[in-house]
Structure formats: structure tokens, C-alpha cells
Design a protein around this motif. Structure first.
Motif, PDB file in Angstrom:
ATOM      1  N   THR A 186      28.955  54.531  62.065  1.00 26.72           N
ATOM      2  CA  THR A 186      28.867  54.392  63.646  1.00 26.72           C
ATOM      3  C   THR A 186      27.808  55.907  64.085  1.00 26.72           C
ATOM      4  OG1 THR A 186      29.989  52.267  64.018  1.00 26.72           O
ATOM      5  CG2 THR A 186      28.845  53.492  65.442  1.00 26.72           C
ATOM      6  N   ALA A 187      29.005  57.744  64.037  1.00 27.25           N
ATOM      7  CA  ALA A 187      28.845  58.054  64.641  1.00 27.25           C
ATOM      8  C   ALA A 187      27.366  59.256  64.360  1.00 27.25           C
ATOM      9  CB  ALA A 187      29.882  59.284  64.275  1.00 27.25           C
ATOM     10  N   ASN A 188      27.624  59.020  62.670  1.00 29.71           N
ATOM     11  CA  ASN A 188      26.708  59.355  62.167  1.00 29.71           C
ATOM     12  C   ASN A 188      25.354  58.533  62.592  1.00 29.71           C
ATOM     13  OD1 ASN A 188      27.773  61.035  60.533  1.00 29.71           O
ATOM     14  ND2 ASN A 188      27.823  59.553  58.762  1.00 29.71           N
ATOM     15  N   GLU A 189      25.190  56.776  62.688  1.00 30.19           N
ATOM     16  CA  GLU A 189      23.819  56.645  63.116  1.00 30.19           C
ATOM     17  C   GLU A 189      23.603  56.829  64.404  1.00 30.19           C
ATOM     18  OE1 GLU A 189      24.727  52.254  59.945  1.00 30.19           O
ATOM     19  OE2 GLU A 189      24.750  52.654  62.469  1.00 30.19           O
ATOM     20  N   ILE A 190      24.376  56.916  64.540  1.00 30.07           N
ATOM     21  CA  ILE A 190      24.084  57.425  66.474  1.00 30.07           C
ATOM     22  C   ILE A 190      23.815  58.836  66.684  1.00 30.07           C
ATOM     23  CG2 ILE A 190      25.235  58.321  68.918  1.00 30.07           C
ATOM     24  CD1 ILE A 190      27.305  55.955  68.221  1.00 30.07           C
ATOM     25  N   SER A 191      24.155  59.889  66.137  1.00 27.64           N
ATOM     26  CA  SER A 191      23.457  60.898  66.306  1.00 27.64           C
ATOM     27  C   SER A 191      21.833  60.554  65.028  1.00 27.64           C
ATOM     28  CB  SER A 191      24.039  61.979  65.727  1.00 27.64           C
ATOM     29  OG  SER A 191      24.714  62.002  64.559  1.00 27.64           O
ATOM     30  N   SER A 192      21.929  60.581  63.894  1.00 23.49           N
ATOM     31  CA  SER A 192      20.341  60.787  63.168  1.00 23.49           C
ATOM     32  C   SER A 192      19.534  59.542  64.109  1.00 23.49           C
ATOM     33  CB  SER A 192      21.438  59.972  61.434  1.00 23.49           C
ATOM     34  OG  SER A 192      20.941  59.110  61.738  1.00 23.49           O
ATOM     35  N   GLN A 193      20.276  58.565  64.684  1.00 23.61           N
ATOM     36  CA  GLN A 193      18.688  57.959  65.125  1.00 23.61           C
ATOM     37  C   GLN A 193      19.081  58.028  66.720  1.00 23.61           C
ATOM     38  OE1 GLN A 193      19.748  53.973  63.812  1.00 23.61           O
ATOM     39  NE2 GLN A 193      20.104  54.508  62.016  1.00 23.61           N
ATOM     40  N   ASP A 195      20.475  57.102  68.863  1.00 28.39           N
ATOM     41  CA  ASP A 195      20.506  55.674  69.383  1.00 28.39           C
ATOM     42  C   ASP A 195      21.820  54.838  70.188  1.00 28.39           C
ATOM     43  OD1 ASP A 195      19.884  52.807  70.307  1.00 28.39           O
ATOM     44  OD2 ASP A 195      20.353  52.224  68.070  1.00 28.39           O
ATOM     45  N   ILE A 196      21.961  55.339  71.151  1.00 27.57           N
ATOM     46  CA  ILE A 196      23.393  54.793  71.736  1.00 27.57           C
ATOM     47  C   ILE A 196      23.980  53.542  72.159  1.00 27.57           C
ATOM     48  CG2 ILE A 196      22.775  54.465  74.125  1.00 27.57           C
ATOM     49  CD1 ILE A 196      25.671  57.750  73.495  1.00 27.57           C
ATOM     50  N   LYS A 197      22.883  52.804  71.305  1.00 26.31           N
ATOM     51  CA  LYS A 197      23.257  51.249  71.707  1.00 26.31           C
ATOM     52  C   LYS A 197      23.923  50.646  70.139  1.00 26.31           C
ATOM     53  CE  LYS A 197      19.309  49.844  74.679  1.00 26.31           C
ATOM     54  NZ  LYS A 197      19.324  50.658  74.495  1.00 26.31           N
ATOM     55  N   GLN A 198      24.564  52.023  69.866  1.00 28.42           N
ATOM     56  CA  GLN A 198      25.146  51.532  68.306  1.00 28.42           C
ATOM     57  C   GLN A 198      26.832  51.465  68.851  1.00 28.42           C
ATOM     58  OE1 GLN A 198      23.665  50.642  65.237  1.00 28.42           O
ATOM     59  NE2 GLN A 198      22.047  52.646  65.446  1.00 28.42           N
ATOM     60  N   ARG A 199      27.293  50.499  68.224  1.00 25.32           N
ATOM     61  CA  ARG A 199      28.714  50.204  68.032  1.00 25.32           C
ATOM     62  C   ARG A 199      29.833  50.003  66.718  1.00 25.32           C
ATOM     63  NH1 ARG A 199      27.021  51.788  71.970  1.00 25.32           N
ATOM     64  NH2 ARG A 199      27.340  51.234  74.521  1.00 25.32           N
ATOM     65  N   ILE A 200      30.599  50.379  67.363  1.00 26.36           N
ATOM     66  CA  ILE A 200      31.679  49.896  65.792  1.00 26.36           C
ATOM     67  C   ILE A 200      31.527  48.905  65.851  1.00 26.36           C
ATOM     68  CG2 ILE A 200      33.706  50.869  64.721  1.00 26.36           C
ATOM     69  CD1 ILE A 200      34.285  53.502  67.073  1.00 26.36           C
ATOM     70  N   GLU A 201      31.422  48.419  64.414  1.00 24.10           N
ATOM     71  CA  GLU A 201      31.887  47.489  63.591  1.00 24.10           C
ATOM     72  C   GLU A 201      33.074  46.545  63.844  1.00 24.10           C
ATOM     73  OE1 GLU A 201      30.892  45.230  59.755  1.00 24.10           O
ATOM     74  OE2 GLU A 201      29.187  46.223  60.736  1.00 24.10           O
ATOM     75  N   ILE A 202      33.773  46.167  64.069  1.00 17.63           N
ATOM     76  CA  ILE A 202      35.178  45.147  64.688  1.00 17.63           C
ATOM     77  C   ILE A 202      35.525  43.890  64.254  1.00 17.63           C
ATOM     78  CG2 ILE A 202      36.773  44.862  65.719  1.00 17.63           C
ATOM     79  CD1 ILE A 202      35.963  46.995  67.642  1.00 17.63           C
ATOM     80  N   ASN A 203      36.203  44.285  62.937  1.00 10.77           N
ATOM     81  CA  ASN A 203      36.313  42.350  62.806  1.00 10.77           C
ATOM     82  C   ASN A 203      37.688  41.905  63.562  1.00 10.77           C
ATOM     83  OD1 ASN A 203      37.448  40.117  60.750  1.00 10.77           O
ATOM     84  ND2 ASN A 203      38.004  41.542  59.089  1.00 10.77           N
ATOM     85  N   PRO A 204      37.178  40.515  63.985  1.00 11.96           N
ATOM     86  CA  PRO A 204      38.021  39.568  64.575  1.00 11.96           C
ATOM     87  C   PRO A 204      39.280  39.645  64.155  1.00 11.96           C
ATOM     88  CG  PRO A 204      35.597  38.613  64.783  1.00 11.96           C
ATOM     89  CD  PRO A 204      35.864  40.134  63.972  1.00 11.96           C
ATOM     90  N   ASP A 205      39.310  39.256  63.315  1.00 13.01           N
ATOM     91  CA  ASP A 205      40.496  38.478  62.315  1.00 13.01           C
ATOM     92  C   ASP A 205      41.446  39.929  61.665  1.00 13.01           C
ATOM     93  OD1 ASP A 205      38.907  35.993  62.219  1.00 13.01           O
ATOM     94  OD2 ASP A 205      38.523  36.705  61.037  1.00 13.01           O
ATOM     95  N   ALA A 206      40.767  41.040  61.607  1.00 15.04           N
ATOM     96  CA  ALA A 206      42.199  42.345  61.671  1.00 15.04           C
ATOM     97  C   ALA A 206      43.022  42.415  62.329  1.00 15.04           C
ATOM     98  CB  ALA A 206      40.539  43.515  61.320  1.00 15.04           C
ATOM     99  N   LYS A 207      43.508  42.877  61.569  1.00 14.20           N
ATOM    100  CA  LYS A 207      45.286  43.387  61.688  1.00 14.20           C
ATOM    101  C   LYS A 207      44.763  44.205  63.328  1.00 14.20           C
ATOM    102  CE  LYS A 207      48.363  42.505  58.497  1.00 14.20           C
ATOM    103  NZ  LYS A 207      47.538  42.683  57.202  1.00 14.20           N
TER     104      LYS A 207
END
Ligand code: ADP
Length: 451
Positions: A186-193, A195-207
Motif C-alpha cells: 500500500t505504501a508503494n502504491e500511495i507513493s508511486s500513484q 493516490d492517498i485513497k489507497q488503504r491497507i487490505e485487512i482480513n476481517p477473519d485474521a487474528k
């Protein structure tokens, strides 16, 4: 040697090594202890057999041949004469040469084999002279054999256990570190594109572990940053809107003053007001344009546009300015270069680049404008032989309000927004713009538009 940088690999190597050391230490302790216990039990067994034979001989005065020969119970006992001559019992040729030693259990080594030996001297029974040596002997090698097979099993088992530990551990660590990969992505996508709208993908079932919390915190922080940026954009947009009307009034009244000026002094003052009002008006309309782009409000009508015609319009509008500096336009555009674009926006981008070529071009220089088709794409190149841009500034010129030389730019009423507008327009068309420049030699802008 290159250092290992992956935390996953470092953790795996660390605990696999620790596991190996642990297994070796535990096995050495267990092996050593069990070896000592085996020796102790052999010693006890040998002492018991020898003591029992000695007791039986002295109490019952039984026949020594009856007692020892062929008896499973005393299979480790043999009887020697007082002078050390073998008489009866377990006959081990090798051990006959070991000197007798009364009542001391000991380990003896003969021809690479180890034995536990224990001797007792008995008083002589009536029919014999000088008494006997009762000797108990047991080979340690059988115990060692047991140890050896255990070692062989361990030599196979240890690498297997270590391999399973390393693979299993690496898999678990890799899974645990998955959120870190998402954060980096996500950090790479934000800086290369940008695009501050990007967010870190979070798996709701993860611990709900530390990394999960870190991802949530970073997403929360990105929300706040995006909010601040939006507020700032909204402020620029609102401020520009508010400035538009007063500037139009100042401009109109300045122009009126210029018309009715009665002497040179008044004319000069009025012209100054008009020039500055024009500058601010240009700045405000650029800011409004960028605000519309940021908020996705910019109208964008794609149609078939003839690049040659567009360049003609741009050069015509700038010809007087160019002539003041003795700059020549050289165009090289074939007839049939048609692109799908918003005519007004593309014209504004091309005009901006040519106008920069004049501003930063040298006296009596030239500006070459060419266009060509490369497969599905169209390339438009605008090159001047002016002052050029040094390498350190090249990637910053697209930034809003970035100006290389404040003093010189001021005389042109520059505001550092031209190139960021050009870039926004080309981005809006899904195209690409690049720049090549050498200080003192000139600058070349290259626009690539897809069909
Ligand atoms: P400005 O309105 O100040 O010209 P731009 O965004 O158009 O702002 O350009 C940013 C900076 O890039 C300028 O201040 C100038 O120093 C440099 N620049 C732009 N075009 C050229 C060019 N053709 N030759 C040399 N320098 C240039």
C-alpha cells in the motif's frame, strides 16, 4: 558475503539453530546418563554373580564345576586357580591376562573392547590348595551397540526434525508477516500513484495481533491525512472562488483607468494595476482548474482532434510574444495526425509548453514542434534550445508552485503552476508526459497519447 535481510529467514535460521543446539545438548545428557546407568547396572550384576558364587562355594562347599559350568544364573563367572590358571566357567581368552585385583569393580579395555571385571579371592576348599580367584566379566560392547543404533536413528531423526521445524516455522512466520507485505504494498502504491485513497487490505477473519493493530492504526492515520489534504484543497478552491469577482472588478477598473489616463505617469500606474490583476487572475483560474481536477469535477469531452490544427492555433496566439524575442517556430506535423482528446484542454497544455519554450528560450532561438504516430499512440514533441533545466530539478518541475529561479521567473509573472496543469491534463487523457533537458542546451517535452 551478502547479509540476510528477510526477518522471516533470520527468525527461521535462529530458532532452527537453537533447536539443533537443544537437541544435541539433551541427547548428549540423556546418552551420557543412560550409558553410566548401564555401566552401573552391569557392575551390580557382575558383583552379584561373583558374590553369590563365592557364598555358595564357602557355605555349601559345593563342587565348583557343578556350580559354574552351564549355569545360566552365573553365565558371567569363571574360576581361576590361585596362580591365575583358568579352571572352569565362562572362558574369555582375552580377559585371562588381566591381573587379578581383590574386590575392585573396574573397566578394562582389551583390543578395543571394553569389559567390566570384578575379582574375589576365596579361601581354599579342602580338596584344593591355595584357594581360587572368582572372576566376573561382562562386555560393555553390547550396551555400546544399543547406543550406536540409537545414534544412527538420531542421525536420521535430527535432520528430519530440523527440516520439519524449519519448514513449519518458516510457513507460520510467513503467514504472520503477511500484513507487513500488505503495508509495504500500500505504501508503494500511495507513493508511486500519488493516490492517498489507497488503504491497507485487512482480513476481517485474521487474528487481532500486533500487526493487525498496526494496519488498523496506519489506515486510521491515512484517513486523517486524506481528510487534511481534502480540507486544504477545499480551502484553495473556496479562496479562489472568493477572489474571482474582486479581481475581475480590479481588472475592469484598471483597464478603464488606462483608457482615461491623462498623462504618462497615470498610464504607467494604470498599466501596472492591469498587469498585476492579469497575473492574479491567471493564478486564480489555474488554481480553480487544479481544484476541479482534484475533486474530479473537470469537464472532459473527448472528440477527434487534429493535432496540426491545434498547434497552429497555439503558435498563432503566441507568435507576437515569440517575435519579441526573435524566436522562430519550426513545425513538423503530418496532415493526418488525429487524436481522441478534449480540444480545449489539449490546446491549453500545448500552449503552456510552447509559452514556456518562449519564456525560457534564448534570444533568436527556435522552438521545434513535431508530431508522429507510433502504432496506436501519438507522440507530440515540443523542444526549445533555451536555458535548459539541471538534473536536480527535473523531477520536481511537475510539483505545484515549483519554480527553479524565483527572480527570473518573476519578470514573466510565472507562478509555477503551468507544468502541473499540463501534467494533470495529460493524466486526464490517460497519456504520459516526459522531459529531457540539458542546462544551457535546451529542453524537450514529449507527450504520448493513446488512441
Ligand atoms: P512557471 O509558470 O513558473 O513557468 P511551470 O510549472 O510552467 O511554471 O514551470 C516550472 C519551472 O520549470 C519553471 O519555473 C522553469 O524554471 C522550469 N521550466 C519549465 N519549462 C521550461 C523550459 N522550456 N526551459 C527551461 N525551464 C523550464
Amino acid at each position: 558475503m551478502k547479509r540476510i535481510t528477510s526477518i522471516k529467514t533470520r527468525i527461521t535460521i535462529w530458532y532452527t539453530t537453537l533447536m539443533f543446539i537443544l537437541i544435541v545438548v539433551v541427547l548428549s545428557l540423556v546418552g551420557g546418563l543412560s550409558y553410566q546407568l548401564s555401566i552401573d547396572s552391569i557392575e551390580k550384576d557382575v558383583i552379584l554373580q561373583v558374590t553369590q558364587v563365592t557364598e555358595k562355594l564357602s557355605k555349601r562347599q559345593t563342587d565348583i564345576f557343578d556350580l559354574v559350568d552351564n549355569k545360566e544364573e552365573f553365565k558371567n563367572v569363571s574360576i581361576y586357580g590361585a596362580g591365575g590358571k583358568y579352571i572352569v566357567g565362562q572362558y574369555i581368552y582375552d580377559v585371562s591376562n588381566i591381573p587379578f585385583e581383590e574386590g575392585v569393580p573396574r573397566k578394562e579395555s582389551i583390543n578395543g573392547k571394553e569389559y567390566i571385571v570384578y575379582d574375589i579371592r576365596t579361601p581354599s576348599p579342602p580338596r584344593m590348595h591355595g584357594g581360587f580367584w572368582i572372576r566376573g566379566v561382562e562386555s560393555v560392547n553390547s550396551t555400546m551397540l544399543l547406543g550406536k543404533s540409537a545414534i544412527i536413528i538420531m542421525l536420521i531423526l535430527i535432520p528430519l526434525i530440523l527440516l520439519l521445524t524449519a519448514l513449519g516455522g518458516y510457513y507460520i512466520t510467513k503467514r504472520a508477516f503477511r500484513p507487513v507485505n500488505n503495508i509495504v504494498k500500500t505504501a508503494n502504491e500511495i507513493s508511486s500513484q500519488n493516490d492517498i485513497k489507497q488503504r491497507i487490505e485487512i482480513n476481517p477473519d485474521a487474528k487481532q495481533d500486533e500487526l493487525h493493530n498496526l494496519s488498523l492504526t496506519l489506515n486510521h492515520m491515512l484517513d486523517k491525512i486524506e481528510n487534511l489534504i481534502n480540507q486544504e484543497k477545499q480551502f484553495t478552491s473556496d479562496a479562489s472562488h472568493e477572489l474571482r469577482t474582486p479581481i475581475s472588478v480590479i481588472l475592469a477598473q484598471g483597464e478603464y483607468l488606462l483608457e482615461i489616463a491623462e498623462n504618462e505617469k497615470e498610464k504607467e500606474l494604470a498599466k501596472n494595476i492591469v498587469d498585476k490583476a492579469n497575473q492574479v487572475s491567471k493564478l486564480v483560474s489555474r488554481l480553480l482548474f487544479l481544484a476541479r481536477i482534484d475533486q474530479n469535477r473537470q469537464k472532459f469531452n473527448k472528440e477527434k482532434v487534429d493535432v496540426g490544427v491545434l498547434v497552429d492555433i497555439a503558435t498563432d496566439s503566441l507568435r507576437t510574444l515569440a517575435e519579441q524575442k526573435g524566436i522562430l517556430f519550426l513545425t513538423n506535423i503530418p496532415d493526418d495526425i488525429i487524436v481522441e482528446a478534449d480540444e480545449a484542454l489539449l490546446l491549453s497544455a500545448i500552449t503552456n509548453l510552447i509559452s514556456n519554450g518562449i519564456k525560457y528560450g534564448k534570444e533568436s532561438g527556435n522552438i521545434v514542434i513535431s508530431a508522429s504516430k507510433c502504432g496506436e499512440s501519438t507522440e507530440i514533441v515540443i523542444a526549445d534550445n533555451g536555458i535548459g533545466i539541471s538534473g536536480e530539478h527535473l523531477d520536481k518541475i511537475w510539483t505545484r508552485f515549483y519554480r527553479i529561479d524565483d527572480v527570473r521567473n518573476d519578470e514573466y509573472g510565472s507562478n509555477g503552476l503551468g507544468l502541473s496543469m499540463v501534467k494533470s491534463i495529460i493524466d486526464l487523457h490517460g497519456g504520459k508526459i516526459s522531459v529531457k533537458s540539458e542546462l544551457g542546451s535546451g529542453t524537450e517535452f514529449r507527450i504520448l497519447l493513446n488512441e
